[in-house]
Design an enzyme around this catalytic site. Structure first.
Site, PDB file in Angstrom:
ATOM      1  N   HIS A  97     -81.204  68.450 -34.634  1.00  7.82           N
ATOM      2  CA  HIS A  97     -81.349  68.979 -33.268  1.00  7.82           C
ATOM      3  C   HIS A  97     -82.792  68.896 -32.791  1.00  7.82           C
ATOM      4  O   HIS A  97     -83.748  69.045 -33.551  1.00  7.82           O
ATOM      5  CB  HIS A  97     -80.760  70.388 -33.129  1.00  7.82           C
ATOM      6  CG  HIS A  97     -81.479  71.491 -33.827  1.00  7.82           C
ATOM      7  ND1 HIS A  97     -82.579  72.137 -33.278  1.00  7.82           N
ATOM      8  CD2 HIS A  97     -81.267  72.069 -35.026  1.00  7.82           C
ATOM      9  CE1 HIS A  97     -82.976  73.078 -34.118  1.00  7.82           C
ATOM     10  NE2 HIS A  97     -82.210  73.051 -35.189  1.00  7.82           N
ATOM     11  N   ASP A 117     -87.699  73.285 -38.322  1.00 15.49           N
ATOM     12  CA  ASP A 117     -86.459  73.551 -37.592  1.00 15.49           C
ATOM     13  C   ASP A 117     -86.577  73.074 -36.148  1.00 15.49           C
ATOM     14  O   ASP A 117     -86.978  73.851 -35.264  1.00 15.49           O
ATOM     15  CB  ASP A 117     -86.159  75.065 -37.625  1.00 15.49           C
ATOM     16  CG  ASP A 117     -84.799  75.383 -37.053  1.00 15.49           C
ATOM     17  OD1 ASP A 117     -84.558  76.566 -36.762  1.00 15.49           O
ATOM     18  OD2 ASP A 117     -83.986  74.463 -36.875  1.00 15.49           O
ATOM     19  N   GLU A 151     -79.266  73.481 -29.656  1.00 19.62           N
ATOM     20  CA  GLU A 151     -78.618  73.978 -30.880  1.00 19.62           C
ATOM     21  C   GLU A 151     -78.910  75.464 -31.069  1.00 19.62           C
ATOM     22  O   GLU A 151     -78.038  76.240 -31.465  1.00 19.62           O
ATOM     23  CB  GLU A 151     -79.104  73.191 -32.099  1.00 19.62           C
ATOM     24  CG  GLU A 151     -78.399  73.557 -33.411  1.00 19.62           C
ATOM     25  CD  GLU A 151     -79.025  74.728 -34.146  1.00 19.62           C
ATOM     26  OE1 GLU A 151     -80.150  75.136 -33.779  1.00 19.62           O
ATOM     27  OE2 GLU A 151     -78.398  75.259 -35.071  1.00 19.62           O
ATOM     28  N   GLU A 152     -80.115  75.859 -30.769  1.00 17.13           N
ATOM     29  CA  GLU A 152     -80.574  77.222 -31.086  1.00 17.13           C
ATOM     30  C   GLU A 152     -79.911  78.306 -30.228  1.00 17.13           C
ATOM     31  O   GLU A 152     -80.040  79.495 -30.526  1.00 17.13           O
ATOM     32  CB  GLU A 152     -82.102  77.321 -30.897  1.00 17.13           C
ATOM     33  CG  GLU A 152     -82.898  76.379 -31.780  1.00 17.13           C
ATOM     34  CD  GLU A 152     -82.970  76.803 -33.236  1.00 17.13           C
ATOM     35  OE1 GLU A 152     -82.268  77.741 -33.651  1.00 17.13           O
ATOM     36  OE2 GLU A 152     -83.735  76.163 -33.983  1.00 17.13           O
ATOM     37  N   ASP A 179     -80.583  69.683 -40.686  1.00 18.73           N
ATOM     38  CA  ASP A 179     -81.277  70.760 -39.987  1.00 18.73           C
ATOM     39  C   ASP A 179     -82.113  71.518 -41.017  1.00 18.73           C
ATOM     40  O   ASP A 179     -81.590  72.206 -41.874  1.00 18.73           O
ATOM     41  CB  ASP A 179     -80.274  71.706 -39.318  1.00 18.73           C
ATOM     42  CG  ASP A 179     -80.957  72.752 -38.459  1.00 18.73           C
ATOM     43  OD1 ASP A 179     -80.248  73.558 -37.829  1.00 18.73           O
ATOM     44  OD2 ASP A 179     -82.213  72.778 -38.410  1.00 18.73           O
ATOM     45  N   HIS A 256     -88.319  79.724 -36.102  1.00 22.47           N
ATOM     46  CA  HIS A 256     -88.175  80.471 -34.840  1.00 22.47           C
ATOM     47  C   HIS A 256     -89.417  81.300 -34.523  1.00 22.47           C
ATOM     48  O   HIS A 256     -89.351  82.273 -33.766  1.00 22.47           O
ATOM     49  CB  HIS A 256     -86.927  81.358 -34.867  1.00 22.47           C
ATOM     50  CG  HIS A 256     -85.670  80.598 -35.162  1.00 22.47           C
ATOM     51  ND1 HIS A 256     -84.447  81.206 -35.368  1.00 22.47           N
ATOM     52  CD2 HIS A 256     -85.424  79.277 -35.302  1.00 22.47           C
ATOM     53  CE1 HIS A 256     -83.538  80.301 -35.617  1.00 22.47           C
ATOM     54  NE2 HIS A 256     -84.102  79.120 -35.582  1.00 22.47           N
TER      55      HIS A 256
HETATM   56  N1  IPO Z   1     -79.647  79.473 -38.369  1.00 26.18           N
HETATM   57  C1  IPO Z   1     -80.128  78.166 -38.548  1.00 26.18           C
HETATM   58  C2  IPO Z   1     -81.097  78.019 -39.673  1.00 26.18           C
HETATM   59  C3  IPO Z   1     -80.547  78.322 -40.971  1.00 26.18           C
HETATM   60  C4  IPO Z   1     -79.535  77.549 -41.468  1.00 26.18           C
HETATM   61  C5  IPO Z   1     -79.070  77.811 -42.728  1.00 26.18           C
HETATM   62  C6  IPO Z   1     -79.655  78.831 -43.454  1.00 26.18           C
HETATM   63  I1  IPO Z   1     -79.010  79.202 -45.315  1.00 26.18           I
HETATM   64  C7  IPO Z   1     -80.661  79.609 -42.937  1.00 26.18           C
HETATM   65  C8  IPO Z   1     -81.128  79.361 -41.665  1.00 26.18           C
HETATM   66  C9  IPO Z   1     -80.914  77.703 -37.386  1.00 26.18           C
HETATM   67  O1  IPO Z   1     -81.753  78.400 -36.873  1.00 26.18           O
HETATM   68  N2  IPO Z   1     -80.673  76.450 -37.008  1.00 26.18           N
HETATM   69  O2  IPO Z   1     -81.440  75.952 -35.998  1.00 26.18           O
HETATM   70 ZN    ZN Z   2     -83.138  77.338 -35.812  1.00 25.62          ZN
HETATM   71 ZN    ZN Z   3     -82.093  74.239 -36.853  1.00 20.47          ZN
END
Ligand code: IPO
Ligand code: ZN
Ligand code: ZN
Length: 291
Positions: A97, A117, A151-152, A179, A256
């Site tokens: 993403h 991320d 995505e977020e 991701d 984040h």
């Molecule tokens: N929540 C997901 C990140 C995320 C994905 C898997 C795990 I384990 C911990 C955190 C996200 O922010 N994707 O953009």
């Molecule tokens: Zn994220």
């Molecule tokens: Zn992500």
């Protein structure tokens, strides 16, 4: 049935792939103030990636790059298509993403570098593209690389795309999501997530790693919720896999926030390189199957 038989094509390409290329793309993407789905940074990053992928495609007539317009927000998803030679109606999707977020709220001027991320995922896809073009690889199936918007904020870009593919009856034979690929938080190198994914494809991915990256250690884990864009494809009934950088409990604590930077992953992309190599093997093994 997932046959692994493209060693002669894949092994030479794997040695061509470089962490420094991945790192440069991570830096380029994280230099935008943010890549949030409603800001100018989010729009500009999408336009930058479209032109970047177009340049790498280097005029190949079987490669097109388009932006997928989302009606209710500004940031577009970027989709690159390598048209299959004789089995093009079967499609392999690799995704990451494009957007980033700051959990304190993201406006035009809020800093959200999103290096891990998920610039790391987009950068991994970019290095895969560069390597496939350099190797003059022509898949029999169609391969699509996707950099999803929004995505977020609820997997919204991939949800719209996956729905449009399902509505069109497109035969997507497999989807891989990248991701967060650059923060090595736990003992194993790659964690195969078992929820919202396909168990047969996950076994195939594990076999790809033992075939092509035998020094890597593989673990499994689960998110417990729809934690990335693979869940959008899973919801439409497609086979997905989500290889992740660490275990759930040891994931990158900076995401984040303003601190999700390349520097906070050691200013190197060695971990991402493992994912890029694995995903290239996935793309070529699946992409090379005939009708
Ligand atoms: N929540 C997901 C990140 C995320 C994905 C898997 C795990 I384990 C911990 C955190 C996200 O922010 N994707 O953009
Ligand atoms: Zn994220
Ligand atoms: Zn992500």
């Amino acid at each position: 049935s997932y046959v692994i038989d493209q060693q002669a094509v894949i092994n030479p390409m794997l040695s061509q792939m470089q962490a420094s290329n991945i790192g440069q793309t991570i830096v380029d993407l994280s230099n935008y103030t943010n890549r949030y789905y409603t800001t100018s940074g989010g729009v500009n990053a999408s336009n930058w990636l479209k032109s970047r992928w177009t340049t790498i495609a280097n005029g190949r007539s079987d490669i097109t790059v388009e932006q997928f317009t989302h009606a209710s927000w500004a940031q577009k998803s970027v989709i690159l298509t390598i048209k299959g030679t004789d089995n093009g109606n079967e499609v392999v999707v690799l995704g990451a993403h494009l957007d980033s977020i700051n959990q304190s709220g993201t406006s035009e001027t809020t800093r959200a570098p999103g290096a891990d991320d998920d610039a790391s995922g987009v950068a991994s896809l970019t290095e895969i593209l560069r390597t496939l073009v350099a190797g003059n690889y022509k898949p029999r199936r169609t391969i699509k690389l996707m950099a999803y918007a929004a995505e977020e904020v609820g997997l919204r870009g991939s949800a719209e795309i996956a729905k449009s593919f399902a509505n069109a009856g497109t035969n997507v034979v497999g989807v891989m999501q990248l991701d967060m690929t650059n923060y090595k938080g736990a003992a194993n190198d790659i964690y195969i997530f078992t929820d919202y994914t396909d168990s047969q494809q996950n076994t195939f991915v594990t076999n790809l790693i033992s075939t092509y990256l035998p020094t890597l250690k593989v673990g499994t884990d689960r998110c417990g919720y729809a934690c990335s864009d693979h869940a959008s494809w899973n919801a439409q009934g497609y086979a997905t896999s989500m290889p992740f950088e660490s275990s759930f409990s040891a994931d990158n604590p900076y995401i984040h926030t303003v601190n999700d930077t390349y520097a906070n992953t050691g200013s190197q992309a060695d971990h991402s390189l493992k994912f890029a190599r694995m995903a290239l093997a996935y793309a070529v093994e699946l992409g090379s199957d005939g009708p």
